[in-house]
Scaffold this motif. Structure first.
Motif, PDB file in Angstrom:
ATOM      1  N   GLN A  69       0.837  -1.196   0.000  1.00 42.06           N
ATOM      2  CA  GLN A  69       0.000   0.000   0.000  1.00 42.06           C
ATOM      3  C   GLN A  69       0.874   1.249   0.000  1.00 42.06           C
ATOM      4  O   GLN A  69       2.084   1.182   0.210  1.00 42.06           O
ATOM      5  N   ASP A  70       0.235   2.389  -0.213  1.00 39.34           N
ATOM      6  CA  ASP A  70       0.923   3.672  -0.237  1.00 39.34           C
ATOM      7  C   ASP A  70       0.373   4.547   0.891  1.00 39.34           C
ATOM      8  O   ASP A  70      -0.738   5.064   0.794  1.00 39.34           O
TER       9      ASP A  70
ATOM     10  N   ASP B  65      13.684   0.648  -0.378  1.00 39.04           N
ATOM     11  CA  ASP B  65      13.929   1.599   0.700  1.00 39.04           C
ATOM     12  C   ASP B  65      12.977   2.781   0.655  1.00 39.04           C
ATOM     13  O   ASP B  65      12.618   3.335   1.697  1.00 39.04           O
ATOM     14  N   GLU B  66      12.575   3.169  -0.555  1.00 38.21           N
ATOM     15  CA  GLU B  66      11.698   4.321  -0.704  1.00 38.21           C
ATOM     16  C   GLU B  66      10.480   3.958  -1.543  1.00 38.21           C
ATOM     17  O   GLU B  66      10.523   3.055  -2.366  1.00 38.21           O
ATOM     18  N   LEU B  67       9.416   4.698  -1.318  1.00 40.05           N
ATOM     19  CA  LEU B  67       8.216   4.531  -2.126  1.00 40.05           C
ATOM     20  C   LEU B  67       8.443   5.122  -3.513  1.00 40.05           C
ATOM     21  O   LEU B  67       9.191   6.091  -3.664  1.00 40.05           O
ATOM     22  N   PRO B  68       7.813   4.574  -4.554  1.00 40.79           N
ATOM     23  CA  PRO B  68       8.043   5.073  -5.921  1.00 40.79           C
ATOM     24  C   PRO B  68       7.444   6.459  -6.129  1.00 40.79           C
ATOM     25  O   PRO B  68       6.486   6.860  -5.458  1.00 40.79           O
ATOM     26  N   ASP B  69       8.015   7.186  -7.072  1.00 43.99           N
ATOM     27  CA  ASP B  69       7.517   8.506  -7.435  1.00 43.99           C
ATOM     28  C   ASP B  69       6.306   8.346  -8.346  1.00 43.99           C
ATOM     29  O   ASP B  69       6.435   7.859  -9.470  1.00 43.99           O
TER      30      ASP B  69
ATOM     31  N   ALA C 101      -2.875   2.391  -6.696  1.00 48.43           N
ATOM     32  CA  ALA C 101      -2.373   2.630  -5.345  1.00 48.43           C
ATOM     33  C   ALA C 101      -3.547   2.508  -4.388  1.00 48.43           C
ATOM     34  O   ALA C 101      -4.638   3.026  -4.659  1.00 48.43           O
ATOM     35  N   LEU C 102      -3.332   1.822  -3.271  1.00 44.98           N
ATOM     36  CA  LEU C 102      -4.394   1.598  -2.298  1.00 44.98           C
ATOM     37  C   LEU C 102      -3.896   1.886  -0.888  1.00 44.98           C
ATOM     38  O   LEU C 102      -2.699   1.779  -0.605  1.00 44.98           O
ATOM     39  N   LEU C 103      -4.840   2.192  -0.027  1.00 41.93           N
ATOM     40  CA  LEU C 103      -4.569   2.329   1.402  1.00 41.93           C
ATOM     41  C   LEU C 103      -5.812   1.896   2.161  1.00 41.93           C
ATOM     42  O   LEU C 103      -6.886   2.480   1.993  1.00 41.93           O
ATOM     43  N   LEU C 104      -5.667   0.853   2.962  1.00 40.99           N
ATOM     44  CA  LEU C 104      -6.783   0.323   3.731  1.00 40.99           C
ATOM     45  C   LEU C 104      -6.986   1.130   5.004  1.00 40.99           C
ATOM     46  O   LEU C 104      -6.037   1.640   5.596  1.00 40.99           O
TER      47      LEU C 104
ATOM     48  N   LEU D  20      -8.595   4.075  -3.106  1.00 44.16           N
ATOM     49  CA  LEU D  20      -8.175   3.360  -4.314  1.00 44.16           C
ATOM     50  C   LEU D  20      -8.038   4.384  -5.428  1.00 44.16           C
ATOM     51  O   LEU D  20      -9.011   5.024  -5.818  1.00 44.16           O
ATOM     52  N   THR D  21      -6.825   4.521  -5.946  1.00 45.30           N
ATOM     53  CA  THR D  21      -6.567   5.566  -6.930  1.00 45.30           C
ATOM     54  C   THR D  21      -5.411   5.155  -7.839  1.00 45.30           C
ATOM     55  O   THR D  21      -5.019   3.980  -7.858  1.00 45.30           O
ATOM     56  N   TRP D  22      -4.871   6.111  -8.596  1.00 49.56           N
ATOM     57  CA  TRP D  22      -3.795   5.815  -9.549  1.00 49.56           C
ATOM     58  C   TRP D  22      -2.447   5.755  -8.848  1.00 49.56           C
ATOM     59  O   TRP D  22      -2.201   6.437  -7.857  1.00 49.56           O
ATOM     60  N   ALA D  23      -1.566   4.913  -9.401  1.00 52.97           N
ATOM     61  CA  ALA D  23      -0.207   4.790  -8.860  1.00 52.97           C
ATOM     62  C   ALA D  23       0.800   5.570  -9.689  1.00 52.97           C
ATOM     63  O   ALA D  23       1.760   6.114  -9.144  1.00 52.97           O
ATOM     64  N   PHE D  24       0.596   5.627 -11.025  1.00 53.51           N
ATOM     65  CA  PHE D  24       1.532   6.302 -11.923  1.00 53.51           C
ATOM     66  C   PHE D  24       0.749   6.994 -13.028  1.00 53.51           C
ATOM     67  O   PHE D  24      -0.327   6.550 -13.423  1.00 53.51           O
ATOM     68  N   ARG D  25       1.322   8.069 -13.535  1.00 56.11           N
ATOM     69  CA  ARG D  25       0.732   8.760 -14.678  1.00 56.11           C
ATOM     70  C   ARG D  25       1.315   8.257 -15.993  1.00 56.11           C
ATOM     71  O   ARG D  25       0.653   8.259 -17.023  1.00 56.11           O
ATOM     72  N   HIS D  26       2.573   7.839 -15.979  1.00 52.86           N
ATOM     73  CA  HIS D  26       3.206   7.355 -17.204  1.00 52.86           C
ATOM     74  C   HIS D  26       2.811   5.898 -17.469  1.00 52.86           C
ATOM     75  O   HIS D  26       2.585   5.126 -16.527  1.00 52.86           O
ATOM     76  N   PRO D  27       2.720   5.490 -18.732  1.00 49.61           N
ATOM     77  CA  PRO D  27       2.372   4.094 -19.041  1.00 49.61           C
ATOM     78  C   PRO D  27       3.481   3.140 -18.634  1.00 49.61           C
ATOM     79  O   PRO D  27       4.653   3.518 -18.541  1.00 49.61           O
ATOM     80  N   ALA D  28       3.097   1.909 -18.400  1.00 52.86           N
ATOM     81  CA  ALA D  28       4.059   0.877 -18.024  1.00 52.86           C
ATOM     82  C   ALA D  28       4.753   0.314 -19.250  1.00 52.86           C
ATOM     83  O   ALA D  28       4.226   0.375 -20.366  1.00 52.86           O
ATOM     84  N   GLY D  29       5.944  -0.229 -19.057  1.00 55.10           N
ATOM     85  CA  GLY D  29       6.653  -0.890 -20.146  1.00 55.10           C
ATOM     86  C   GLY D  29       6.026  -2.232 -20.479  1.00 55.10           C
ATOM     87  O   GLY D  29       5.244  -2.798 -19.703  1.00 55.10           O
ATOM     88  N   GLU D  30       6.356  -2.751 -21.644  1.00 61.35           N
ATOM     89  CA  GLU D  30       5.809  -4.033 -22.078  1.00 61.35           C
ATOM     90  C   GLU D  30       6.493  -5.177 -21.335  1.00 61.35           C
ATOM     91  O   GLU D  30       7.696  -5.140 -21.075  1.00 61.35           O
TER      92      GLU D  30
END
Length: 517
Positions: free
Chosen positions: A117-118, A240-244, A266-269, A283-293
């Protein structure tokens, strides 16, 4: 003293398992300590089970050292075979060392690093979507109530163990589109991408016990890289750190990150004060950029006419046996679907021969569209099929493919004949509703499965066309029986009956010649 909510997934019994023929519940430590004494997982939510198996594979790779990307495939396979034939299961010290190191990161409600979770959503996402939004089968928002009495005016808390299942299910199969608003700096957005497994059909080897299943489900870590670079191969709880959230999504650096770190949500209970239940969720978005294949090793992949590779989608109306040929054959140019079997099954052929005689394959499917519509989920299991792989039994692999094509071709002829007969009988728009076709499908496919397994058991591959044609004829006569009691209906039915025997197009063969198998 202030007591904060806590739910330690390493010790709390949250994973249903079958042990000595009975249902039990264990935490992660006990699951790995006793894997050789546990028959199977028994998670009742297929999309959660699919994701949890991937997480368990990642932990298995860490505990056994099979996450080493420097090992060539032959050395890696030899090491896995040595482990999988051990009667004592996983190394107990390695299990304890791993969970001791990351114990705090497996707390579902940790204030700084809750598992998967975030915690930043507590301030970045003001709106709690409610616990119903977390559970695929519950109604939320303006949606209708179908299966139970849960709705936004009835937000019954969810047991923490079940919340963990649905957390995993959302991370792997979550919907695209509208979500809760998340504000990061000057960016405020309320839409998200689909989960990495959304709408797919996932296949997993099943051994005689959980220990065998976990090892059989691994793939060589080097083949899990998405490109030639080598980013750190870390699970979310190992970073070690949460993703940007405004940066580039993490790229898989090996097997562990490929299986656990591709979520688009991205979720937080929101726990109850005692930590025993979950009362809400963000419950929301984790990233704005698309993921790689990335080609997931547990999916069947197909090649579109454009050359694009995509995963085969789950279909709640399609039985598992119709995908069996894609599990025992490699990609074949003569197959119009151009399907390639999951990599995990291809690499499983290097397991000890005695294991190939007993390993079955379980499928987890979630019939969804790419946006937000969820239809149904399902699970199914095959008999031992790796012994039928084309590398070991090319005649059987060829026969399975031929039987599947024959069944689908007979059904196509059946539907076409019923379409024409209904048009002549009803004198209506041929594109309008045809009550005969769905009635025929409901009869044909369950019986076709029985015919398929009879053909396989008897290896009667030279008779498959006749067997499925006879079945199509049987169904055709059943569906049109009442209509044939009228002269006009009888004329229409018998006029198009020959179409069951004379296809209007040449059936596609999955394999050009027996030698090509």
């Amino acid at each position: 003293m202030i007591h904060r909510p806590s739910f330690d997934l390493t010790t709390e019994p949250w994973l249903p398992v079958i042990r000595r023929g009975s249902l039990d519940e264990v935490g992660l430590r006990e699951l790995f300590r006793a894997a050789h004494d546990i028959e199977d997982l028994a998670i009742p939510v297929p999309p959660a089970a699919s994701g949890i198996w991937r997480i368990l594979y990642a932990i298995t790779a860490r505990i056994t050292g099979l996450d080493d990307t420097d090992l060539d495939f032959r050395t890696w396979s030899r090491r896995r075979n040595d482990l999988i034939t051990s009667p004592h299961g996983f190394d107990q010290r390695a299990v304890e060392e791993y969970f001791d190191r990351w114990a705090a990161r497996f707390d579902l409600f940790h204030p700084e690093r809750p598992w998967l979770q975030d915690p930043r959503l507590a301030t970045q996402c003001e709106k709690d979507a409610g616990v119903n939004k977390l559970v695929f089968s519950r109604s939320s928002g303006n949606n209708h109530v179908w299966f139970d009495h849960h709705h936004d005016q009835h937000l019954a808390p969810l047991p923490a163990k079940e919340a963990a299942w649905h957390l995993v299910a959302q991370l792997y199969y979550g919907a695209a589109g509208r979500c809760s608003t998340r504000r990061v700096g000057t960016t405020s957005q309320a839409n998200t991408q689909a989960g990495p497994l959304r709408g797919t059909l996932s296949f997993h080897p099943v051994g005689e016990d959980l220990f065998q299943s976990l090892l059989a489900g691994l793939v060589h870590p080097r083949t899990s890289r998405s490109d030639g670079q080598s980013p750190p191969d870390l699970a979310p709880w190992e970073t070690d750190e949460l993703p940007d959230p405004l940066g580039i999504p993490p790229r898989p650096g090996g097997l562990v990150s490929a299986l656990t770190n591709r979520a688009r949500h991205a979720l937080l209970l929101t726990p109850t004060p005692d930590g025993g239940q979950v009362s809400g969720a963000r419950l929301t978005w984790a990233f704005r950029h698309p993921a790689g294949e990335f080609e997931d090793p547990y999916l069947i992949h197909q090649v579109a006419t454009s050359g694009a590779v995509y995963a085969r989608t789950a279909d709640g109306h399609r039985a598992l046996w119709r995908d069996l040929d894609a599990l025992v054959n490699e990609e074949n140019e003569a197959d119009p679907r151009k399907a390639s079997r999951p990599r995990v099954l291809r690499e499983a052929l290097n397991l000890p021969l005695q294991m190939l005689e007993v390993i079955r394959v379980r499928a987890f499917g979630f019939d969804q569209d790419r946006q937000s519509k969820d239809n149904t989920w399902f699970t199914a299991i095959t008999p031992p099929i790796l012994k039928w792989a084309k590398e070991r039994d090319p005649d059987m692999a060829y026969g399975i493919a031929r039987a599947r094509v024959a069944a689908e071709e007979a059904q196509r002829r059946l539907a076409e004949a019923l379409r024409k007969a209904w048009r002549d009988y009803s004198r209506r728009d041929p594109k309008g509703p045809n009550p005969w076709i769905p009635a025929a499908d409901s009869r044909y496919w369950p019986r076709a499965e029985r015919v398929f397994w009879q053909v396989i058991d008897q290896r009667a591959f030279d008779q498959v066309d006749q067997a499925f044609t006879r079945l199509a004829l049987e169904v055709y006569e059943e569906v049109t029986d009442m209509t044939c009691r009228q002269p006009r209906g009888a004329r229409a039915v018998y006029r198009h009956r020959p179409g069951l025997f004379s296809p209007t197009r040449k059936p596609a063969a999955p394999i050009a010649t027996r030698g090509a198998a």
